[in-house]
Motif scaffolding. Structure first.
Motif, PDB file in Angstrom:
ATOM      1  N   MET A  40       0.807  -1.203   0.000  1.00  0.00           N
ATOM      2  CA  MET A  40       0.000   0.000   0.000  1.00  0.00           C
ATOM      3  C   MET A  40       0.846   1.261   0.000  1.00  0.00           C
ATOM      4  N   SER A  41       2.144   1.089   0.221  1.00  0.00           N
ATOM      5  CA  SER A  41       3.004   2.265   0.344  1.00  0.00           C
ATOM      6  C   SER A  41       3.100   3.052  -0.960  1.00  0.00           C
ATOM      7  N   SER A  42       2.817   2.360  -2.105  1.00  0.00           N
ATOM      8  CA  SER A  42       2.916   3.052  -3.389  1.00  0.00           C
ATOM      9  C   SER A  42       1.671   3.874  -3.699  1.00  0.00           C
ATOM     10  N   ARG A  43       0.639   3.721  -2.883  1.00  0.00           N
ATOM     11  CA  ARG A  43      -0.607   4.453  -3.093  1.00  0.00           C
ATOM     12  C   ARG A  43      -0.747   5.529  -2.034  1.00  0.00           C
ATOM     13  N   LYS A  44      -1.327   6.640  -2.445  1.00  0.00           N
ATOM     14  CA  LYS A  44      -1.539   7.744  -1.512  1.00  0.00           C
ATOM     15  C   LYS A  44      -2.971   8.222  -1.646  1.00  0.00           C
ATOM     16  N   LEU A  45      -3.764   7.991  -0.603  1.00  0.00           N
ATOM     17  CA  LEU A  45      -5.167   8.393  -0.592  1.00  0.00           C
ATOM     18  C   LEU A  45      -5.295   9.760   0.071  1.00  0.00           C
ATOM     19  N   VAL A  46      -5.818  10.694  -0.679  1.00  0.00           N
ATOM     20  CA  VAL A  46      -5.945  12.069  -0.206  1.00  0.00           C
ATOM     21  C   VAL A  46      -7.427  12.462  -0.194  1.00  0.00           C
ATOM     22  N   ALA A  47      -7.877  12.975   0.921  1.00  0.00           N
ATOM     23  CA  ALA A  47      -9.246  13.495   1.005  1.00  0.00           C
ATOM     24  C   ALA A  47      -9.266  14.897   0.425  1.00  0.00           C
ATOM     25  N   ALA A  48     -10.040  15.078  -0.622  1.00  0.00           N
ATOM     26  CA  ALA A  48     -10.164  16.379  -1.281  1.00  0.00           C
ATOM     27  C   ALA A  48     -11.557  16.928  -1.024  1.00  0.00           C
ATOM     28  N   ILE A  49     -11.612  18.153  -0.537  1.00  0.00           N
ATOM     29  CA  ILE A  49     -12.887  18.768  -0.172  1.00  0.00           C
ATOM     30  C   ILE A  49     -13.039  20.079  -0.925  1.00  0.00           C
ATOM     31  N   ALA A  50     -13.997  20.133  -1.823  1.00  0.00           N
ATOM     32  CA  ALA A  50     -14.268  21.363  -2.567  1.00  0.00           C
ATOM     33  C   ALA A  50     -15.051  22.325  -1.675  1.00  0.00           C
ATOM     34  N   CYS A  51     -14.539  23.561  -1.548  1.00  0.00           N
ATOM     35  CA  CYS A  51     -15.131  24.534  -0.613  1.00  0.00           C
ATOM     36  C   CYS A  51     -15.484  25.841  -1.319  1.00  0.00           C
ATOM     37  N   ARG A  52     -16.647  26.348  -0.991  1.00  0.00           N
ATOM     38  CA  ARG A  52     -17.021  27.705  -1.397  1.00  0.00           C
ATOM     39  C   ARG A  52     -18.113  28.205  -0.460  1.00  0.00           C
ATOM     40  N   ASN A  53     -18.229  29.499  -0.366  1.00  0.00           N
ATOM     41  CA  ASN A  53     -19.159  30.099   0.585  1.00  0.00           C
ATOM     42  C   ASN A  53     -20.474  30.523  -0.028  1.00  0.00           C
ATOM     43  N   ASN A  54     -20.592  30.490  -1.341  1.00  0.00           N
ATOM     44  CA  ASN A  54     -21.841  30.917  -1.970  1.00  0.00           C
ATOM     45  C   ASN A  54     -22.972  29.962  -1.608  1.00  0.00           C
ATOM     46  N   GLY A  55     -24.164  30.481  -1.622  1.00  0.00           N
ATOM     47  CA  GLY A  55     -25.331  29.649  -1.345  1.00  0.00           C
ATOM     48  C   GLY A  55     -26.544  30.527  -1.184  1.00  0.00           C
ATOM     49  N   SER A  56     -27.513  30.372  -2.075  1.00  0.00           N
ATOM     50  CA  SER A  56     -28.682  31.246  -2.042  1.00  0.00           C
ATOM     51  C   SER A  56     -29.611  30.919  -0.882  1.00  0.00           C
TER      52      SER A  56
ATOM     53  N   ILE B  18      -8.784  17.556  -8.909  1.00  0.00           N
ATOM     54  CA  ILE B  18      -7.535  17.117  -9.540  1.00  0.00           C
ATOM     55  C   ILE B  18      -6.357  17.909  -8.992  1.00  0.00           C
ATOM     56  N   SER B  19      -6.525  19.214  -8.885  1.00  0.00           N
ATOM     57  CA  SER B  19      -5.448  20.066  -8.356  1.00  0.00           C
ATOM     58  C   SER B  19      -5.123  19.714  -6.913  1.00  0.00           C
ATOM     59  N   CYS B  20      -6.143  19.359  -6.141  1.00  0.00           N
ATOM     60  CA  CYS B  20      -5.905  18.914  -4.759  1.00  0.00           C
ATOM     61  C   CYS B  20      -4.985  17.703  -4.739  1.00  0.00           C
ATOM     62  N   GLY B  21      -5.287  16.742  -5.620  1.00  0.00           N
ATOM     63  CA  GLY B  21      -4.464  15.545  -5.674  1.00  0.00           C
ATOM     64  C   GLY B  21      -3.050  15.831  -6.139  1.00  0.00           C
ATOM     65  N   GLU B  22      -2.921  16.656  -7.171  1.00  0.00           N
ATOM     66  CA  GLU B  22      -1.596  16.994  -7.700  1.00  0.00           C
ATOM     67  C   GLU B  22      -0.768  17.764  -6.683  1.00  0.00           C
ATOM     68  N   LYS B  23      -1.423  18.569  -5.877  1.00  0.00           N
ATOM     69  CA  LYS B  23      -0.728  19.394  -4.882  1.00  0.00           C
ATOM     70  C   LYS B  23       0.131  18.547  -3.946  1.00  0.00           C
ATOM     71  N   VAL B  24      -0.360  17.356  -3.593  1.00  0.00           N
ATOM     72  CA  VAL B  24       0.322  16.549  -2.572  1.00  0.00           C
ATOM     73  C   VAL B  24       0.720  15.165  -3.082  1.00  0.00           C
TER      74      VAL B  24
ATOM     75  N   ALA C 110      -1.082  12.753  -4.758  1.00  0.00           N
ATOM     76  CA  ALA C 110      -2.048  11.673  -4.537  1.00  0.00           C
ATOM     77  C   ALA C 110      -2.092  10.731  -5.732  1.00  0.00           C
ATOM     78  N   THR C 111      -2.371   9.456  -5.448  1.00  0.00           N
ATOM     79  CA  THR C 111      -2.725   8.517  -6.509  1.00  0.00           C
ATOM     80  C   THR C 111      -4.233   8.353  -6.592  1.00  0.00           C
ATOM     81  N   ASP C 112      -4.901   8.581  -5.455  1.00  0.00           N
ATOM     82  CA  ASP C 112      -6.342   8.383  -5.372  1.00  0.00           C
ATOM     83  C   ASP C 112      -6.958   9.464  -4.490  1.00  0.00           C
TER      84      ASP C 112
END
Length: 251
Positions: free
Chosen positions: A1-17, A89-95, A97-99
């Protein structure tokens, strides 16, 4: 499992009607514990999650999430508001991630019980994507390889790059190795929802959190269902919004 990196990516924004700033709304008003706080704490308790990255929508309204990330020692990126898929995708690339473990920023109560074993299954079965489907709105998750997300972005249309980030994979299942898994039948409840999109949702999630706060951040969903079934006033608050929420799920 060491070759895999699981990253939790959370899309955030404050808008909301209907309700502004949903992820940063308080679950516990006295202690000022927010929806995002409980999500992050739950994810940090999962040893398989190597890192958590916030994919923040550009715009001054969303700078609070940068402050949040810095305060909580989280990685973050800024990206296009509508192209949510590119942010993941950018979240994963930042750190590196493989998944990606995809959870949503306004849903405080993750079905954490099976994440560990399903991540192992995702690896063993060499899946491109694993979907926890049919669960109570707000409690599910998706595990998707970064390569599959990039393929989706390259080949998909604008609608596939929206908040429906896995739609291209779901519509082109023959091009990917995917698997759908389902929760216990007690958690397949189309009359319930545990995601915050309306003021009524927030009232219910606050009540749930107050009742189960001794378990936080890992709130036991099976017991939450029993609690809501025993409190029809809370169920009645969220029922009018349930149908619309499920209409966009599990496509």
């Amino acid at each position: 499992m060491s070759s895999r990196k699981l990253v939790a990516a959370i899309a955030c924004r404050n808008n909301g009607s209907r309700l502004y700033g949903k992820p940063l709304q308080n679950l516990d008003v006295v202690k000022q514990i927010t929806i995002l706080d409980n999500i992050i704490s739950c994810l940090k308790s999962l040893q398989i999650v190597d890192e958590i990255v916030l994919g923040i929508s550009m715009g001054s309204d969303n700078l609070a999430f940068q402050d949040y990330a810095i305060k909580n020692d989280l990685a973050y990126i800024f990206g296009d508001e509508k192209d949510v898929l590119s942010r993941l995708i950018s979240c994963g690339e930042k750190v590196g991630a493989t998944d990606i473990l995809r959870v949503t920023s306004e849903s405080p109560f993750l079905y954490f019980d099976v994440v560990n074993e399903l991540w192992q299954h995702h690896i063993d079965a060499q899946l491109d994507a694993l979907f926890m489907d049919e669960i109570i709105d707000g409690c599910g998750f998706e595990i998707i390889s970064l390569a599959a997300l990039k393929k989706s972005h390259e080949k998909g249309e604008d609608r596939h790059r929206s908040e429906l980030c896995s739609l291209y994979i779901r519509e082109n299942k023959d091009d990917f190795n995917i698997e759908k898994v389902y929760p216990p039948k007690e958690l397949i409840r189309k009359d319930l929802r545990l995601t915050v999109d309306n003021p009524e949702d927030l009232v219910v999630c606050r009540a749930v959190y107050q009742h189960f706060k001794d378990f936080a951040p890992k709130i036991p969903l099976l017991e939450v269902v029993q609690y809501l079934d025993n409190n029809s006033n809370l169920k009645d608050l969220i029922f009018p919004f349930a149908e619309a929420g499920y209409a966009t799920m599990n496509k």
